[in-house]
Design a protein around this motif. Structure first.
Motif, PDB file in Angstrom:
ATOM      1  N   MET A   1      23.254 -18.256  -8.259  1.00 25.75           N
ATOM      2  CA  MET A   1      23.169 -17.416  -9.462  1.00 25.75           C
ATOM      3  C   MET A   1      22.396 -16.139  -9.169  1.00 25.75           C
ATOM      4  O   MET A   1      21.581 -16.101  -8.252  1.00 25.75           O
ATOM      5  N   ALA A   2      22.678 -15.091  -9.930  1.00 29.66           N
ATOM      6  CA  ALA A   2      21.993 -13.806  -9.744  1.00 29.66           C
ATOM      7  C   ALA A   2      20.810 -13.731 -10.704  1.00 29.66           C
ATOM      8  O   ALA A   2      20.907 -14.147 -11.864  1.00 29.66           O
ATOM      9  N   PHE A   3      19.699 -13.208 -10.199  1.00 26.64           N
ATOM     10  CA  PHE A   3      18.481 -13.100 -11.011  1.00 26.64           C
ATOM     11  C   PHE A   3      18.166 -11.634 -11.291  1.00 26.64           C
ATOM     12  O   PHE A   3      18.342 -10.779 -10.422  1.00 26.64           O
ATOM     13  N   LYS A   4      17.656 -11.370 -12.487  1.00 25.08           N
ATOM     14  CA  LYS A   4      17.340  -9.997 -12.892  1.00 25.08           C
ATOM     15  C   LYS A   4      16.004  -9.510 -12.328  1.00 25.08           C
ATOM     16  O   LYS A   4      15.872  -8.347 -11.966  1.00 25.08           O
ATOM     17  N   ASN A   5      15.032 -10.403 -12.301  1.00 23.58           N
ATOM     18  CA  ASN A   5      13.657  -9.983 -12.015  1.00 23.58           C
ATOM     19  C   ASN A   5      13.184 -10.446 -10.641  1.00 23.58           C
ATOM     20  O   ASN A   5      12.301 -11.292 -10.527  1.00 23.58           O
ATOM     21  N   LEU A   6      13.781  -9.898  -9.588  1.00 25.55           N
ATOM     22  CA  LEU A   6      13.388 -10.298  -8.240  1.00 25.55           C
ATOM     23  C   LEU A   6      12.115  -9.557  -7.825  1.00 25.55           C
ATOM     24  O   LEU A   6      12.102  -8.335  -7.707  1.00 25.55           O
ATOM     25  N   ILE A   7      11.056 -10.322  -7.641  1.00 26.16           N
ATOM     26  CA  ILE A   7       9.750  -9.752  -7.304  1.00 26.16           C
ATOM     27  C   ILE A   7       9.212 -10.493  -6.080  1.00 26.16           C
ATOM     28  O   ILE A   7       9.117 -11.719  -6.086  1.00 26.16           O
ATOM     29  N   ASP A   8       8.903  -9.749  -5.029  1.00 24.43           N
ATOM     30  CA  ASP A   8       8.438 -10.327  -3.766  1.00 24.43           C
ATOM     31  C   ASP A   8       6.926 -10.133  -3.669  1.00 24.43           C
ATOM     32  O   ASP A   8       6.444  -8.998  -3.518  1.00 24.43           O
ATOM     33  N   LEU A   9       6.177 -11.229  -3.743  1.00 23.90           N
ATOM     34  CA  LEU A   9       4.721 -11.140  -3.831  1.00 23.90           C
ATOM     35  C   LEU A   9       3.991 -11.494  -2.537  1.00 23.90           C
ATOM     36  O   LEU A   9       2.810 -11.834  -2.565  1.00 23.90           O
ATOM     37  N   HIS A  10       4.677 -11.393  -1.400  1.00 30.11           N
ATOM     38  CA  HIS A  10       3.989 -11.622  -0.122  1.00 30.11           C
ATOM     39  C   HIS A  10       4.715 -10.824   0.951  1.00 30.11           C
ATOM     40  O   HIS A  10       5.730 -11.258   1.496  1.00 30.11           O
ATOM     41  N   THR A  11       4.183  -9.629   1.258  1.00 30.43           N
ATOM     42  CA  THR A  11       4.806  -8.758   2.254  1.00 30.43           C
ATOM     43  C   THR A  11       3.727  -8.055   3.071  1.00 30.43           C
ATOM     44  O   THR A  11       2.584  -7.914   2.619  1.00 30.43           O
ATOM     45  N   HIS A  12       4.126  -7.585   4.255  1.00 34.36           N
ATOM     46  CA  HIS A  12       3.170  -6.944   5.161  1.00 34.36           C
ATOM     47  C   HIS A  12       3.689  -5.591   5.642  1.00 34.36           C
ATOM     48  O   HIS A  12       4.845  -5.467   6.049  1.00 34.36           O
ATOM     49  N   THR A  13       2.814  -4.603   5.601  1.00 32.06           N
ATOM     50  CA  THR A  13       3.119  -3.270   6.122  1.00 32.06           C
ATOM     51  C   THR A  13       2.633  -3.177   7.564  1.00 32.06           C
ATOM     52  O   THR A  13       2.084  -4.130   8.116  1.00 32.06           O
ATOM     53  N   ASP A  14       2.793  -1.986   8.149  1.00 31.75           N
ATOM     54  CA  ASP A  14       2.294  -1.799   9.519  1.00 31.75           C
ATOM     55  C   ASP A  14       0.770  -1.706   9.587  1.00 31.75           C
ATOM     56  O   ASP A  14       0.200  -1.514  10.663  1.00 31.75           O
ATOM     57  N   ASN A  15       0.106  -1.873   8.453  1.00 30.60           N
ATOM     58  CA  ASN A  15      -1.355  -2.020   8.484  1.00 30.60           C
ATOM     59  C   ASN A  15      -1.757  -3.441   8.880  1.00 30.60           C
ATOM     60  O   ASN A  15      -2.918  -3.666   9.210  1.00 30.60           O
ATOM     61  N   SER A  16      -0.825  -4.384   8.813  1.00 32.13           N
ATOM     62  CA  SER A  16      -1.058  -5.717   9.368  1.00 32.13           C
ATOM     63  C   SER A  16      -0.789  -5.660  10.870  1.00 32.13           C
ATOM     64  O   SER A  16       0.131  -4.966  11.310  1.00 32.13           O
ATOM     65  N   PHE A  17      -1.554  -6.404  11.644  1.00 37.15           N
ATOM     66  CA  PHE A  17      -1.405  -6.371  13.111  1.00 37.15           C
ATOM     67  C   PHE A  17      -0.012  -6.809  13.543  1.00 37.15           C
ATOM     68  O   PHE A  17       0.441  -6.449  14.628  1.00 37.15           O
ATOM     69  N   ASP A  18       0.673  -7.582  12.685  1.00 37.82           N
ATOM     70  CA  ASP A  18       2.025  -8.044  13.025  1.00 37.82           C
ATOM     71  C   ASP A  18       3.091  -7.438  12.112  1.00 37.82           C
ATOM     72  O   ASP A  18       4.230  -7.909  12.081  1.00 37.82           O
ATOM     73  N   GLY A  19       2.728  -6.378  11.386  1.00 39.74           N
ATOM     74  CA  GLY A  19       3.684  -5.674  10.533  1.00 39.74           C
ATOM     75  C   GLY A  19       4.373  -4.554  11.300  1.00 39.74           C
ATOM     76  O   GLY A  19       3.876  -4.113  12.342  1.00 39.74           O
ATOM     77  N   HIS A  20       5.502  -4.060  10.787  1.00 39.90           N
ATOM     78  CA  HIS A  20       6.307  -3.123  11.572  1.00 39.90           C
ATOM     79  C   HIS A  20       6.746  -1.859  10.846  1.00 39.90           C
ATOM     80  O   HIS A  20       7.259  -0.952  11.508  1.00 39.90           O
ATOM     81  N   HIS A  21       6.585  -1.784   9.525  1.00 39.40           N
ATOM     82  CA  HIS A  21       7.088  -0.617   8.813  1.00 39.40           C
ATOM     83  C   HIS A  21       6.055  -0.084   7.827  1.00 39.40           C
ATOM     84  O   HIS A  21       5.209  -0.818   7.335  1.00 39.40           O
ATOM     85  N   SER A  22       6.163   1.223   7.562  1.00 36.97           N
ATOM     86  CA  SER A  22       5.197   1.877   6.683  1.00 36.97           C
ATOM     87  C   SER A  22       5.369   1.433   5.233  1.00 36.97           C
ATOM     88  O   SER A  22       6.447   0.989   4.815  1.00 36.97           O
ATOM     89  N   THR A  23       4.306   1.581   4.481  1.00 35.99           N
ATOM     90  CA  THR A  23       4.324   1.216   3.063  1.00 35.99           C
ATOM     91  C   THR A  23       5.406   1.970   2.311  1.00 35.99           C
ATOM     92  O   THR A  23       6.153   1.382   1.519  1.00 35.99           O
ATOM     93  N   MET A  24       5.509   3.274   2.552  1.00 31.90           N
ATOM     94  CA  MET A  24       6.477   4.086   1.824  1.00 31.90           C
ATOM     95  C   MET A  24       7.911   3.671   2.171  1.00 31.90           C
ATOM     96  O   MET A  24       8.763   3.569   1.276  1.00 31.90           O
ATOM     97  N   PHE A  25       8.182   3.413   3.448  1.00 35.45           N
ATOM     98  CA  PHE A  25       9.513   2.973   3.848  1.00 35.45           C
ATOM     99  C   PHE A  25       9.853   1.621   3.226  1.00 35.45           C
ATOM    100  O   PHE A  25      10.991   1.383   2.787  1.00 35.45           O
ATOM    101  N   LEU A  26       8.870   0.733   3.164  1.00 31.48           N
ATOM    102  CA  LEU A  26       9.093  -0.575   2.554  1.00 31.48           C
ATOM    103  C   LEU A  26       9.385  -0.440   1.060  1.00 31.48           C
ATOM    104  O   LEU A  26      10.229  -1.168   0.527  1.00 31.48           O
TER     105      LEU A  26
END
Length: 272
Positions: A1-26
């Motif tokens: 089923m398709a959901f209207k309110n998709l919210i991702d509450l656990h993500t990492h930017t390149d400020n994390s030692f294992d992150g790979h992309h900038s905040t703005m790009f994300l």
């Protein structure tokens, strides 16, 4: 089923030692993917806070996310967050950080036992490693973290299984830990904290969320009301990955909404 309110509450930017992309790009990626909101929760490993310069990471991540929130105002809900690893190993520093930084959302996590490396780096093919004993200690620390309760959601409750079971194929009888897991869940409920459905395992060899359906269902049976769902994305392409499956799991376990945090306060967003 398709959901209207998709919210991702656990993500990492390149400020994390294992992150790979900038905040703005994300943010751009999240918007293009049709997410309604995202929380950036860069790693702050509290047992190595000054040694590994997480004090600088904390400031840089906070301000980059705050800038992105302003830039995407009206397009995407952007929450300023942090994933505090091992906060109970260094409570004074953890508490000072939380008193100083005005986060929307704080994730509590344990990635390693005291004076040991992250479970991610451990070689569980080594027969000398008593992984059941390590799991016992891990869940004891998870309980202490739940008792401390200065976070908003408890991350990936079964984190070590990603590697012990998923990567190395070891057999784990989880019934041996059912009593302490119940204690953890009851403590979360008493302290009005969320349990995270972490969807990273769906794209990893283990193939299930952390925790899996049985524990999410048990949390509900014990009276749990607060659930968050996060992809644990470290790459732009993983933003939002598994969120729909996480919502489906929450519905299956009896939840009809997910918690979204702003200013450390939960708002219940219907799963629809």
């Amino acid at each position: 089923m398709a959901f209207k309110n998709l919210i991702d509450l656990h993500t990492h930017t390149d400020n994390s030692f294992d992150g790979h992309h900038s905040t703005m790009f994300l943010c751009e990626t999240a918007y293009m993917k049709g997410l309604r909101g995202v929380a950036f929760t860069d790693h702050l490993e509290m047992d190595a806070f000054f040694r590994d310069s997480f004090d600088r990471t904390a400031i840089q991540s906070f301000f980059e996310v705050a800038k992105a929130r302003s830039a995407f105002n009206g397009k995407l809900m952007v929450c300023v967050g942090a994933e505090l690893g091992q906060a109970v190993y260094n409570k004074p520093v953890s508490e000072k950080l939380l008193d100083t930084m005005k986060y929307d959302f704080v994730i509590g996590a344990i990635h390693n036992l005291p004076e040991m490396q992250d479970f991610y780096y451990m070689d569980f093919s080594d027969e000398s490693i008593d992984y059941m004993e390590l799991l016992r200690q891990y869940f004891e620390w998870e309980l202490k973290l739940a008792e401390w309760a200065r976070f908003d959601t408890l991350a990936h409750l079964t984190y070590p299984l990603r590697y012990i079971v998923g990567k190395y194929g070891k057999s784990v009888d989880m019934s041996k830990f059912s009593e302490i897991i119940d204690e953890i869940l009851v403590t979360l409920i008493k302290n009005e904290k969320s349990l995270e459905i972490n969807t990273a395992g769906l794209r990893q060899p283990i193939g299930v969320t952390s925790p899996d359906e049985s524990i999410v269902k048990r949390y509900k049976e014990l009276g749990g009301k607060l659930i968050t769902v996060g992809s644990d994305a470290h790459y732009a392409e993983h933003l939002g990955a598994g969120i729909e499956q996480g919502y489906e799991l929450a519905l299956k376990c009896g939840f009809d909404s997910v918690a979204v945090y702003q200013n450390r306060t939960p708002t219940m967003v219907p799963i629809e």
